[in-house]
Structures are given as C-alpha cells and as structure tokens.
Design a protein around this motif. Structure first.
Motif, PDB file in Angstrom:
ATOM      1  N   LEU A  77       0.489 -48.173  25.951  1.00  0.00           N
ATOM      2  CA  LEU A  77       1.032 -48.777  24.738  1.00  0.00           C
ATOM      3  C   LEU A  77       0.496 -48.081  23.498  1.00  0.00           C
ATOM      4  O   LEU A  77       1.235 -47.793  22.545  1.00  0.00           O
ATOM      5  N   GLU A  78      -0.809 -47.797  23.489  1.00  0.00           N
ATOM      6  CA  GLU A  78      -1.401 -47.114  22.341  1.00  0.00           C
ATOM      7  C   GLU A  78      -0.823 -45.721  22.164  1.00  0.00           C
ATOM      8  O   GLU A  78      -0.581 -45.272  21.037  1.00  0.00           O
ATOM      9  N   ARG A  79      -0.588 -45.015  23.259  1.00  0.00           N
ATOM     10  CA  ARG A  79      -0.031 -43.670  23.180  1.00  0.00           C
ATOM     11  C   ARG A  79       1.362 -43.680  22.541  1.00  0.00           C
ATOM     12  O   ARG A  79       1.736 -42.761  21.813  1.00  0.00           O
ATOM     13  N   LEU A  80       2.123 -44.745  22.792  1.00  0.00           N
ATOM     14  CA  LEU A  80       3.464 -44.844  22.220  1.00  0.00           C
ATOM     15  C   LEU A  80       3.465 -45.447  20.814  1.00  0.00           C
ATOM     16  O   LEU A  80       4.525 -45.622  20.224  1.00  0.00           O
ATOM     17  N   GLY A  81       2.286 -45.776  20.290  1.00  0.00           N
ATOM     18  CA  GLY A  81       2.191 -46.250  18.914  1.00  0.00           C
ATOM     19  C   GLY A  81       1.904 -47.720  18.737  1.00  0.00           C
ATOM     20  O   GLY A  81       1.698 -48.180  17.612  1.00  0.00           O
ATOM     21  N   LEU A 109       2.817 -47.749  15.200  1.00  0.00           N
ATOM     22  CA  LEU A 109       4.169 -47.559  15.747  1.00  0.00           C
ATOM     23  C   LEU A 109       4.616 -46.109  15.631  1.00  0.00           C
ATOM     24  O   LEU A 109       5.796 -45.802  15.484  1.00  0.00           O
ATOM     25  N   THR A 110       3.638 -45.205  15.712  1.00  0.00           N
ATOM     26  CA  THR A 110       3.898 -43.764  15.690  1.00  0.00           C
ATOM     27  C   THR A 110       3.392 -43.160  16.989  1.00  0.00           C
ATOM     28  O   THR A 110       2.182 -43.123  17.227  1.00  0.00           O
ATOM     29  N   PRO A 111       4.290 -42.703  17.866  1.00  0.00           N
ATOM     30  CA  PRO A 111       3.856 -42.155  19.154  1.00  0.00           C
ATOM     31  C   PRO A 111       2.926 -40.954  18.982  1.00  0.00           C
ATOM     32  O   PRO A 111       3.108 -40.123  18.089  1.00  0.00           O
ATOM     33  N   LEU A 112       1.923 -40.880  19.850  1.00  0.00           N
ATOM     34  CA  LEU A 112       0.984 -39.760  19.827  1.00  0.00           C
ATOM     35  C   LEU A 112       1.435 -38.619  20.734  1.00  0.00           C
ATOM     36  O   LEU A 112       0.840 -37.541  20.722  1.00  0.00           O
ATOM     37  N   ALA A 166       9.922 -53.876  19.389  1.00  0.00           N
ATOM     38  CA  ALA A 166      10.624 -52.604  19.567  1.00  0.00           C
ATOM     39  C   ALA A 166      10.432 -51.752  18.313  1.00  0.00           C
ATOM     40  O   ALA A 166      10.323 -52.263  17.201  1.00  0.00           O
ATOM     41  N   TRP A 167      10.373 -50.434  18.499  1.00  0.00           N
ATOM     42  CA  TRP A 167      10.158 -49.536  17.368  1.00  0.00           C
ATOM     43  C   TRP A 167      10.650 -48.141  17.725  1.00  0.00           C
ATOM     44  O   TRP A 167      11.063 -47.876  18.859  1.00  0.00           O
ATOM     45  N   ASP A 168      10.614 -47.257  16.760  1.00  0.00           N
ATOM     46  CA  ASP A 168      10.977 -45.857  16.934  1.00  0.00           C
ATOM     47  C   ASP A 168      12.354 -45.770  17.601  1.00  0.00           C
ATOM     48  O   ASP A 168      13.244 -46.559  17.307  1.00  0.00           O
ATOM     49  N   ASP A 169      12.547 -44.831  18.496  1.00  0.00           N
ATOM     50  CA  ASP A 169      13.846 -44.611  19.128  1.00  0.00           C
ATOM     51  C   ASP A 169      13.807 -45.104  20.571  1.00  0.00           C
ATOM     52  O   ASP A 169      13.456 -44.370  21.487  1.00  0.00           O
ATOM     53  N   GLY A 170      14.160 -46.375  20.763  1.00  0.00           N
ATOM     54  CA  GLY A 170      14.226 -46.928  22.108  1.00  0.00           C
ATOM     55  C   GLY A 170      12.904 -47.344  22.707  1.00  0.00           C
ATOM     56  O   GLY A 170      12.832 -47.624  23.908  1.00  0.00           O
ATOM     57  N   LEU A 171      11.840 -47.399  21.915  1.00  0.00           N
ATOM     58  CA  LEU A 171      10.539 -47.807  22.437  1.00  0.00           C
ATOM     59  C   LEU A 171      10.371 -49.325  22.331  1.00  0.00           C
ATOM     60  O   LEU A 171      10.789 -49.943  21.352  1.00  0.00           O
TER      61      LEU A 171
END
Length: 290
Positions: free
Chosen positions: A96-100, A107-110, A213-218
């Motif tokens: 979850l943390e890796r995806l933001g 909410l910014t993927p690493l 939900a955030w970003d593109d499909g996350l």
C-alpha cells in the motif's frame, strides 16, 4: 438507519466517522470509555502513527506483546491467508505504501506494484505474541475496523445496554428487539443504493474499491501475491454474528470464491463484479433494486 427518536453519539476515530445509536443518550462516563477504546486500538494497530505498537516493527526486527483481542484477529487472518493462497495478508502495508497509500496520504506511487514478503518467511504471530524477523509494515485494515465495532459493542453490553447500533462508516453491529433497514451503497455512486437489507442482531460489513481510490485505477484492496489492486470485484457485503468476521470476509471475497469461505465461516454475502453482475448467498436476505 437508526430508529426515530434514538440518540446518536458521533465521533471520529481510526480515520473514519463513527455513530453509536441508542434509545437514550449515553452517559459521559460511557462515552469516555468508548473513545478510550478507539484510541487504544488506534495506538496499537495504526501504521499511520509513529507511536503505535505495530509501527515498532516497521523500524526493525523484534517482538511485541499485543492486547488479548489480537488472538481473534490472528485466527481470522490465518484462515483467510490460507484460503486465499497468501492474497489476503496482514503484511500488505508495504505494498500500500509503495502505491502511495502511506502515512502522509501522499497518494503518489513510488514505483510499480510489489508484493509484500510472505507471512511464513518473516512473521511469527501466535495470539498476543508477534515477532518480526525483519522490518515489516503491518496493516490489519481488512478486518480491524470490524473488530473495533465488536469491541465497542462489548462495552455497551457491559454497561447493560441491550439496544444499540454501532456504525463505523458502514461496518455495523446491531442489537435489540427492533431490526433496522440498511441501504447498500452503489459502488459507483455513493448517493445511490443498489438495494436494502434488514439487520437483526448481527453485523453487516462492506468493502468497496471506490472507497479509497486514487491515481489511475489504484485502490486499497490489493492482492498480497502481486501487490496490485484487484479489478475483478468492485464491492462486497457480508453478514455474520460478529463484525470481525463480516469485515474480514468482505475483503476476502475479493480474493476467494465464496464456497471455501462458507466451509470455514458462518456468514452470508453479496458480491458485485466489475462487469456489473451481482451474486449472493441464499442467506443474504435483502432486496436488490433493478
């Protein structure tokens, strides 16, 4: 919805909104006990707090002693981890943390999705005893809110209350002589309902990929074997005697067919696929709108 004329005690805790409805207003000493229980649960399990008990394990290998309620949580996770072949895991926090979805809600993927380590390789958990063999990010969000619903219900019963509705933003526990009718939120439009269900001395919990939900499909419902969001299911509802079981199985239904779960647990369910079709168990006594 609670009964007309009931009193509602509302507050925020563990990152969500709570409403406890009772026939009469709760005494200040009881509301204080409820708030203290929420704070204690958060300080034990939250991966968003640097002072929580489990956050110690994110900083290095070691052992911690958990409260008594951890035994029931471990038992539920052990079964669902086995039935899902590792897809439902308490170690999903690192993914979850890796995806933001981190402590700062960036909410910014690493980077690309990444599976967490396997439970059997890095973590020993037996009831209240937990030992990490390396730094780990624990996240028990798949069932934790439901367990806290149960714990608050236990406090109310301990105070002699027989009629109540504990509602942790959709995860509910009802007690009393008069059932309540609950609307089932549309997975794509929170202002609409896809149906209703009657809640009668039981727990009702839901899981939906649109809630966080955030970003593109996350979103927050990840497959522990890949670290990727699950796209085949968009929403589930479960009813059981306890909110711990209902909450945990609402998440497990994203990863496991109902039949294996029904062999291990006594519950009913409704599941909505990403294609828009709905399936449900014979025991899920509700009304779906056409």
């Amino acid at each position: 919805m609670p009964h007309p004329g009931w009193s509602t005690f509302s507050f925020d805790g563990i990152g969500t909104r709570w409403e406890i409805s009772t026939p009469d207003q709760l005494a200040p000493v009881l509301t204080g006990e409820l708030l203290a229980a929420v704070e204690e649960y958060d300080k034990t399990w939250s991966r968003f707090r640097s002072d929580s008990l489990v956050s110690r394990l994110s900083r290095g290998a070691g052992s911690i002693t958990l409260p008594e309620h951890a035994a029931a949580l471990e038992e539920l996770y052990a079964v669902t981890y086995r039935l899902s072949d590792g897809a439902m895991t308490p170690l999903i926090g690192s993914s979850l943390e890796r995806l933001g979805y981190d402590a700062n809600y960036s909410l910014t993927p690493l980077g690309a999705a990444q599976a967490p380590p396997r439970w059997e390789d890095v973590l020993d958990w037996a009831g209240t005893a937990m030992t990490a063999r390396e730094p780990l990010v624990l996240d028990i969000g798949a069932a934790g809110k439901g367990q806290l619903v149960d714990l608050l219900g236990g406090i109310l019963r301990g105070a002699g209350l027989d009629d109540f509705l504990v509602d942790g933003s959709g995860d509910m526990l009802h007690a009393g002589a008069h059932p309540v009718t609950v609307a089932l939120e549309h997975p794509y439009n929170p202002r609409q309902a896809i149906g209703t269900v009657e809640l009668d001395n039981a727990a009702l919990c839901a899981s939906a990929s649109n809630r966080r939900a955030w970003d593109d499909g996350l979103h927050h419902v990840l497959d522990g074997t890949t670290g990727k969001p699950i796209l085949t299911t968009v929403a589930t509802w479960t009813m059981a005697a306890s909110a711990l079981v209902a909450d945990g199985l609402a998440t497990a239904l994203f990863m496991v067919d109902p039949a294996p779960l029904e062999k291990e647990f006594d519950f009913s369910w409704l599941k909505v696929s990403s294609a828009g079709s709905a399936t449900f168990s014979t025991g899920f006594e509700g009304r779906l709108f056409t």
